[in-house]
Motif scaffolding. Structure first.
Motif, PDB file in Angstrom:
ATOM      1  N   LYS A  80     -44.059 -33.272  16.520  1.00 55.63           N
ATOM      2  CA  LYS A  80     -45.374 -32.836  16.051  1.00 55.63           C
ATOM      3  C   LYS A  80     -45.381 -32.691  14.532  1.00 55.63           C
ATOM      4  CE  LYS A  80     -48.548 -28.918  16.401  1.00 55.63           C
ATOM      5  NZ  LYS A  80     -48.082 -27.636  15.841  1.00 55.63           N
ATOM      6  N   ILE A 132     -46.829 -39.112   6.142  1.00 60.00           N
ATOM      7  CA  ILE A 132     -47.502 -40.346   5.733  1.00 60.00           C
ATOM      8  C   ILE A 132     -46.629 -41.169   4.798  1.00 60.00           C
ATOM      9  CG2 ILE A 132     -49.891 -39.610   6.045  1.00 60.00           C
ATOM     10  CD1 ILE A 132     -49.949 -38.790   3.112  1.00 60.00           C
ATOM     11  N   ARG A 133     -45.338 -40.781   4.704  1.00 59.91           N
ATOM     12  CA  ARG A 133     -44.363 -41.554   3.933  1.00 59.91           C
ATOM     13  C   ARG A 133     -44.816 -41.729   2.480  1.00 59.91           C
ATOM     14  NH1 ARG A 133     -41.345 -44.382   7.449  1.00 59.91           N
ATOM     15  NH2 ARG A 133     -39.963 -44.857   5.722  1.00 59.91           N
ATOM     16  N   CYS A 134     -45.234 -40.651   1.908  1.00 57.33           N
ATOM     17  CA  CYS A 134     -45.623 -40.696   0.498  1.00 57.33           C
ATOM     18  C   CYS A 134     -44.428 -40.456  -0.417  1.00 57.33           C
ATOM     19  CB  CYS A 134     -46.711 -39.659   0.216  1.00 57.33           C
ATOM     20  SG  CYS A 134     -46.144 -37.971   0.372  1.00 57.33           S
ATOM     21  N   TYR A 135     -43.318 -39.977   0.133  1.00 56.74           N
ATOM     22  CA  TYR A 135     -42.094 -39.688  -0.622  1.00 56.74           C
ATOM     23  C   TYR A 135     -42.263 -38.600  -1.675  1.00 56.74           C
ATOM     24  CZ  TYR A 135     -40.927 -44.150   1.484  1.00 56.74           C
ATOM     25  OH  TYR A 135     -40.746 -45.162   2.378  1.00 56.74           O
ATOM     26  N   ALA A 136     -43.252 -37.722  -1.473  1.00 50.79           N
ATOM     27  CA  ALA A 136     -43.411 -36.618  -2.415  1.00 50.79           C
ATOM     28  C   ALA A 136     -42.196 -35.696  -2.365  1.00 50.79           C
ATOM     29  CB  ALA A 136     -44.677 -35.820  -2.105  1.00 50.79           C
ATOM     30  N   ARG A 159     -43.277 -27.590  -0.872  1.00 55.30           N
ATOM     31  CA  ARG A 159     -44.479 -27.293  -1.652  1.00 55.30           C
ATOM     32  C   ARG A 159     -45.224 -28.567  -2.005  1.00 55.30           C
ATOM     33  NH1 ARG A 159     -46.270 -26.404  -6.882  1.00 55.30           N
ATOM     34  NH2 ARG A 159     -44.413 -27.336  -7.790  1.00 55.30           N
ATOM     35  N   ALA A 160     -44.473 -29.639  -2.277  1.00 49.78           N
ATOM     36  CA  ALA A 160     -45.117 -30.895  -2.663  1.00 49.78           C
ATOM     37  C   ALA A 160     -45.706 -31.633  -1.473  1.00 49.78           C
ATOM     38  CB  ALA A 160     -44.110 -31.793  -3.372  1.00 49.78           C
ATOM     39  N   PRO A 208     -47.858 -33.115   1.064  1.00 48.91           N
ATOM     40  CA  PRO A 208     -49.296 -32.984   1.300  1.00 48.91           C
ATOM     41  C   PRO A 208     -49.642 -32.759   2.767  1.00 48.91           C
ATOM     42  CG  PRO A 208     -48.746 -35.265   0.823  1.00 48.91           C
ATOM     43  CD  PRO A 208     -47.486 -34.495   0.690  1.00 48.91           C
ATOM     44  N   MET A 209     -48.678 -32.935   3.660  1.00 53.41           N
ATOM     45  CA  MET A 209     -48.973 -32.776   5.079  1.00 53.41           C
ATOM     46  C   MET A 209     -48.401 -31.483   5.648  1.00 53.41           C
ATOM     47  SD  MET A 209     -50.739 -35.326   5.235  1.00 53.41           S
ATOM     48  CE  MET A 209     -51.229 -35.216   6.912  1.00 53.41           C
ATOM     49  N   ASP A 210     -47.937 -30.608   4.761  1.00 49.75           N
ATOM     50  CA  ASP A 210     -47.431 -29.297   5.194  1.00 49.75           C
ATOM     51  C   ASP A 210     -46.344 -29.401   6.244  1.00 49.75           C
ATOM     52  OD1 ASP A 210     -50.682 -27.878   4.851  1.00 49.75           O
ATOM     53  OD2 ASP A 210     -48.962 -27.707   3.523  1.00 49.75           O
ATOM     54  N   HIS A 241     -58.505 -31.891   5.490  1.00 52.95           N
ATOM     55  CA  HIS A 241     -57.339 -31.986   4.609  1.00 52.95           C
ATOM     56  C   HIS A 241     -57.124 -33.426   4.180  1.00 52.95           C
ATOM     57  CE1 HIS A 241     -53.500 -30.847   2.994  1.00 52.95           C
ATOM     58  NE2 HIS A 241     -52.905 -31.762   3.698  1.00 52.95           N
ATOM     59  N   CYS A 277     -45.103 -38.688  -7.229  1.00 53.59           N
ATOM     60  CA  CYS A 277     -44.902 -38.430  -5.800  1.00 53.59           C
ATOM     61  C   CYS A 277     -45.860 -39.214  -4.922  1.00 53.59           C
ATOM     62  CB  CYS A 277     -45.006 -36.951  -5.500  1.00 53.59           C
ATOM     63  SG  CYS A 277     -46.682 -36.292  -5.529  1.00 53.59           S
ATOM     64  N   PHE A 329     -52.270 -41.097  -1.674  1.00 58.57           N
ATOM     65  CA  PHE A 329     -52.247 -41.138  -0.225  1.00 58.57           C
ATOM     66  C   PHE A 329     -53.328 -40.264   0.389  1.00 58.57           C
ATOM     67  CE2 PHE A 329     -48.295 -43.264   1.480  1.00 58.57           C
ATOM     68  CZ  PHE A 329     -48.057 -43.988   0.334  1.00 58.57           C
ATOM     69  N   MET A 386     -53.811 -31.387  -4.113  1.00 61.31           N
ATOM     70  CA  MET A 386     -52.531 -31.794  -3.541  1.00 61.31           C
ATOM     71  C   MET A 386     -51.418 -31.883  -4.567  1.00 61.31           C
ATOM     72  SD  MET A 386     -52.452 -32.039  -0.443  1.00 61.31           S
ATOM     73  CE  MET A 386     -53.627 -30.743  -0.284  1.00 61.31           C
ATOM     74  N   PRO A 399     -48.516 -31.302  -6.849  1.00 63.81           N
ATOM     75  CA  PRO A 399     -47.611 -30.170  -7.047  1.00 63.81           C
ATOM     76  C   PRO A 399     -47.445 -29.788  -8.516  1.00 63.81           C
ATOM     77  CG  PRO A 399     -46.386 -32.139  -6.413  1.00 63.81           C
ATOM     78  CD  PRO A 399     -47.816 -32.496  -6.336  1.00 63.81           C
TER      79      PRO A 399
END
Lengths: 373, 292, 373
Positions: free
Chosen positions: A243, A249-253, A323-324, A326-328, C62, C262, C267, C346, C348
């Motif tokens: 879950k 989303i594979r943003c690599y943040a 923290r970075a 975006p999808m918590d 979101h 990032c 995204f 979003m 950071p």
């Protein structure tokens, strides 16, 4: 007057002197951000600009993330390398990451001039905004907030009103269990009362200091969040991570925000920054692609689990990844599980002793070997 | 504008899918150079004969070649479009896809999408002198337009080729160049960077050779392709000789994926190299941000 | 300002909305509704949502629902060689390589309560994916999607749609616009598809003055914005012109310093549409997939030769701003930004595109002053 004002004054003094004496190339610090009382990183290279610097409960970011960018910047034509250090404002947690940098020999101690600031905890912007929404503070009033600490409370001043909240209610989760409020590495320490203590740490004695003098708050790290997951059945755990990680989303943040994710060629990141004009075609042709860019669950799980394992012995739990994100995604739970394992299996704690060898590059006779049958 | 939808003629899900490659068979492979800077020319034709006969393109346009499993790459079609039986691309082995392509044999299958891009505006050059200036593998797109101009002799005035490479081992299309040296249709000036035993032609960098050859700018067009540093100095020297910025044409290289100006990768300034290029005049290129 | 008489209008009581939507599901449509999960709003299929979980009051989701028409990853085609066959003479002929397009198939999908900014973004994506080289995958999805917008009653802190030509009651891209009026929602059909959705008996004729009340509600919401450009809105032609000639301004270097590349901004942006295409599989069998990508990644423009046209952050930040505020206006006549503010929320490191617009407007004002006799 809250102690943050004192610390801000000192930060500016230290920066001004260092820049005037040309002791550093520039300073990376914190300045006021653009909404809701947050801070933003700032780069100051003129002594006349030091008033942009400040320190407060919004000084969240781990500024060590900018070090490798600086190290890797190609010199312009005719530019001579400048051997002076860069000045960085660091909190206790941030210095633990720098301990790892020293261990891995990725920087020299003289590459950085560390202004260590004693910290009482940092505001969780998400919690703050949720609280302001709950109190029905209109967005117009929330734009320019003033945050200050009075005793155990956080004072939030907004246009037309103010709020007094127990600071611990709005603190970052990591700060609630912090045991490292004093900087381990420093060229200058600014205490929580705004006192200035000059002098570099005794780098050889850092490990000992850490072992003997952890913050009075805690003697051992609190892994109750990790234990909660360990207590789940395998099925429950599988469902939980499917879950949470399924949102990725594979943003690599997470990778971009981690100071220790500085590898140019990363196993789990398909982009390849180590390609230079001199890289041989054979090398480029043979580079393995370990993970695809799509966000199918199997690829995403591979990304996160392998990345977490690569933080073993290195991650100091600064929390910037979470923290970075975006999808918590609760990334700290993964990395802290690895930290807990490293403590239990190898009695190792990342970030505590720059004189240690990197944990995963060391083998000792007493290391557990249940896998050897 | 409420419920804004573009008109049906372009929002039609039944229109041709430009992401779908056609299947082609490699019918010939020529090793142009070997070693670290290996170049091979792949001659291929679409498996569907009708499709092959109707595949038409302008010199300077490109095709995206699929090496299935490895990926896709955009290459300039290096043979003249006046040849209908096959297409050719000349490929420098650089990374994963080009290495996989180099490993293929005659008879193997590739995918082909295209043609993409704008091609050289040859119709505007009728009646003019054309100076082709190529360096290394940059000769590939030049070959296409040059051979077209040669075939259409009479349409253009004087044709000149100035071509150079690092060493004789790096010269591509050697056999064709040997033929062209003897041809009355074009003046050929070859060069290599460093002297080699038995080399009878110019020794030095291509931009220097341009000053040596001194092509007159009146009524002339210059087309140059090669490594970015070479292009920079060739253009500088052409301007020294009096060429204006709308008389000089070049092709821009960029990392590309979709080929149709959607994925954003080759976006420079307001243009997409895959769609609005790769051919640009120096006048157009100057106006773009220096991000190529 | 309310201008023409709408195609079709109605008033539906808030309590009837879910019944109306469930009836649409019964008709065979997919209906996506906003629900709150772990404090964040997202669009979920109504079939798996309880009645009382469907939100009618929230600031914004979101993530933008752009994933419905442009998913994070989608398969473009599959390829495979047929088995090698023996012919009549017993000679083994090589199996032919075949490529098969994978056309997305979707039920008719209603996105309920999409915000005007996100719908406007879909209209922008429509423009991007059309043209002479249109994108059939996008359109196979887009043709099936119906957008039922919900006008915003209150902005989020970083909303700035009104500064880029949008509005809390904006209609661009929508098939139906709903506006909360007391205990009901005023519904206005903007396309035939939208009008067809409003056939339900739940829609009564709106009384006199309801339409005007809706307009007033939009204006009230607009007045609550925290972030509004003081010097007027950003117009496509004007901002494109202002940015020409500012390419080499040191502003981009300054602004880019704190960015960590990032990619979270792109995204979560409803208009960002860059993507990567990769083969997954062997040379005999596999699939070709496209996945979200961003010009903010350092390797986005990296050539295989090792040359990178945008090697430094300042080029990439500049590209983001220029693409949205110059290249898109120049090429397709619209801004590439709808002012949803997600990139600001979003980031950071507190990169702030609204602040950039403030500065761009200041340049615009300066240029005007300079041009005055």
């Amino acid at each position: 007057m809250g102690h943050h004002e004192e610390r801000t004054k000192r930060v500016r003094e230290v920066a001004k002197k260092a820049l005037e004496d040309k002791k550093v190339r520039y300073f990376i610090g914190y300045t006021h951000g653009t909404y809701c009382g947050r801070d933003q990183p700032v780069f100051v290279d003129k002594p006349t600009d030091v008033d942009r610097l400040h320190w407060g409960p919004g000084s969240t970011h781990n500024l060590a993330v900018y070090i490798m960018d600086d190290k890797r910047r190609p010199l312009k034509k005719g530019e001579q390398p400048d051997k002076r250090p860069i000045g960085i404002i660091v909190k206790g947690c941030d210095t633990m990451g720098l301990v790892e940098f020293l261990k891995e020999r990725i920087i020299d101690r003289n590459d950085v001039f560390l202004v260590g600031v004693e910290c009482d905890g940092i505001v969780d912007q998400g919690k703050l905004e949720a609280r302001l929404k709950k109190e029905k503070v209109p967005v117009k009033a929330r734009l320019d907030l003033k945050l200050s600490v009075e005793g155990d409370d956080l004072m939030v001043e907004y246009e037309g009103g103010k709020l007094k909240v127990p600071f611990k209610d709005l603190m970052l989760d990591k700060c609630l269990v912090c045991d490292r409020r004093e900087p381990l590495l420093h060229d200058v320490i600014i205490t929580r009362t705004g006192e200035l203590k000059e002098g570099r740490e005794e780098t050889a004695k850092v490990g000992e200091r850490r072992r003997n003098g952890r913050s009075k708050a805690r003697k051992e790290e609190d892994y109750s969040d990790v234990k909660a997951i360990e207590a789940m059945t395998l099925d429950e755990r599988g469902a939980y991570w499917e879950k949470e990680l399924g949102r990725c989303i594979r943003c690599y943040a997470c990778r971009s925000s981690c100071p220790l994710c500085y590898c140019e060629q990363c196993v789990v990141d398909p982009s390849n920054l180590s390609t230079k004009p001199t890289t041989a075609p054979e090398e480029k042709a043979r580079r393995a692609k370990w993970v695809e860019r799509n966000n199918d669950l199997s690829e995403t799980l591979f990304f996160h689990l392998v990345r977490a394992l690569h933080t073993a012995g290195r991650c100091i739990d600064c929390g910037e990844c979470e923290r970075a994100c975006p999808m918590d995604i609760p990334l700290r739970k993964l990395t802290r599980k690895i930290r807990k394992d490293m403590k239990e299996l190898f009695d190792q704690e990342a970030g505590s002793d720059p004189n240690e060898k990197p944990a995963m590059a060391t083998a000792r006779e007493e290391d557990p070997q249940e896998f050897v049958r | 504008m409420s419920g804004a939808r573009p008109d049906r003629s372009c929002g039609n899900a039944d229109a041709k899918n430009l992401y779908l490659p056609q299947i082609a068979e490699i019918i010939n492979i020529k090793e142009e150079t070997k070693g670290a800077r290996a170049v091979k020319t792949f001659r291929f034709r679409l498996v569907d004969e009708l499709a092959q006969r109707s595949f038409s393109y302008r010199a300077g346009q490109c095709a995206i070649v699929s090496v299935f499993g490895a990926g896709e790459c955009m290459f300039a079609l290096s043979n003249t479009p006046m040849i209908k039986e096959y297409m050719e691309v000349s490929v420098l082995r650089q990374g994963r896809v080009t290495a996989a392509l180099h490993a293929l044999q005659v008879g193997d299958t590739i995918g082909v999408r295209g043609p993409f891009g704008n091609g050289f505006p040859i119709e505007n050059w009728v009646g003019k002198n054309i100076v082709f200036v190529g360096g290394g593998i940059g000769q590939a797109p030049i070959r296409s337009v040059m051979n077209t101009c040669i075939r259409r002799k009479g349409d253009f005035k004087r044709l000149t080729l100035i071509y150079g490479a690092r060493t004789t081992a790096d010269l591509v299309f050697k056999d064709e160049l040997d033929q062209l040296l003897k041809s009355p249709d074009i003046d050929v000036h070859l060069g290599i960077d460093v002297a080699e035993k038995g080399w009878p032609h110019f020794v030095g960098f291509v931009p220097t050779n341009v000053l040596e050859v001194k092509p007159p700018p009146e009524g002339s067009i210059a087309v140059t392709c090669g490594p970015p540093i070479m292009i920079k100095f060739v253009i500088m020297n052409l301007e020294k000789l009096g060429f204006k910025d709308d008389q000089i044409f070049t092709t821009v290289e960029a990392k590309m994926k979709c080929g149709i100006g959607k994925c954003g990768r080759c976006n420079i300034g307001g243009v997409y190299v895959c769609k609005d290029g790769p051919v640009f005049s120096w006048k157009q290129l100057k106006a773009l941000p220096q991000e190529y | 300002m309310i201008q023409d008489k709408p195609m079709k209008e109605g008033l539906i009581m808030k309590g009837e909305v879910v019944h109306w939507l469930r009836a649409l599901v019964k008709e065979g449509k997919e209906v996506l509704v906003p629900v709150e999960t772990d404090g964040k709003v997202g669009y979920e299929p109504l079939a798996s949502v309880k009645d009382d979980k469907v939100l009618l009051e929230f600031t914004n989701s979101h993530r933008p629902p752009k994933g419905v028409v442009f998913p994070q990853c989608e398969v473009l085609l599959v390829y495979g060689t047929e088995k090698d066959k023996k012919d009549a003479a017993g000679k083994v002929g090589k199996g032919r390589m075949k490529v098969r397009e994978v056309r997305p198939e979707m039920k008719e999908t209603v996105i309920f309560a999409i915000r005007p900014c996100d719908a406007r973004a879909v209209a922008i994506l429509d423009k991007v994916f059309s043209g002479t080289d249109l994108d059939p995958y996008y359109w196979a999805r887009r043709e099936k999607v119906i957008l039922v917008g919900l006008a915003c009653a209150e902005p989020d802190i970083n909303c700035f749609c009104t500064s880029v030509g949008g509005s809390p009651g904006g209609k661009e891209g929508l098939d139906v616009l709903l506006t909360g009026i007391g205990g009901g929602l005023y519904a206005e059909a903007l396309t035939k598809k939208g009008a067809d959705l409003m056939g339900s008996k739940a829609f009564e004729a709106p009384g006199a003055g309801v339409r005007e009340k809706a307009g007033a509600a939009h204006r009230t919401a607009a007045e609550a914005f925290a972030r509004v450009l003081k010097d007027g809105t950003v117009e496509p032609k004007a901002v494109a012109e202002t940015l020409t000639g500012k390419y080499e301004d040191p502003y981009w270097d300054e602004t880019a310093k704190r960015c960590i590349g990032c990619g979270a901004c792109a995204f979560l942006c409803p208009t960002c549409h860059c993507f990567d295409i990769n083969d997954e599989g062997t040379k005999r069998k596999g699939r070709r997939v496209r996945s979200w990508d961003t010009c903010q990644f350092p390797d986005f423009t990296l050539h295989t030769s090792g040359h990178n046209p945008r090697p430094m952050k300042k080029f990439r930040i500049r590209q983001r701003v220029y693409h949205k505020f110059k290249y898109m206006p120049d090429n397709i006549g619209v801004l590439g930004c709808v002012g949803c503010g997600r990139c600001i929320s979003m980031c950071p490191m507190n990169m702030d595109i609204f602040k950039v617009l403030v500065d761009v407007k200041a340049w615009e004002a300066q240029a005007k002053k300079g041009a005055m006799p």
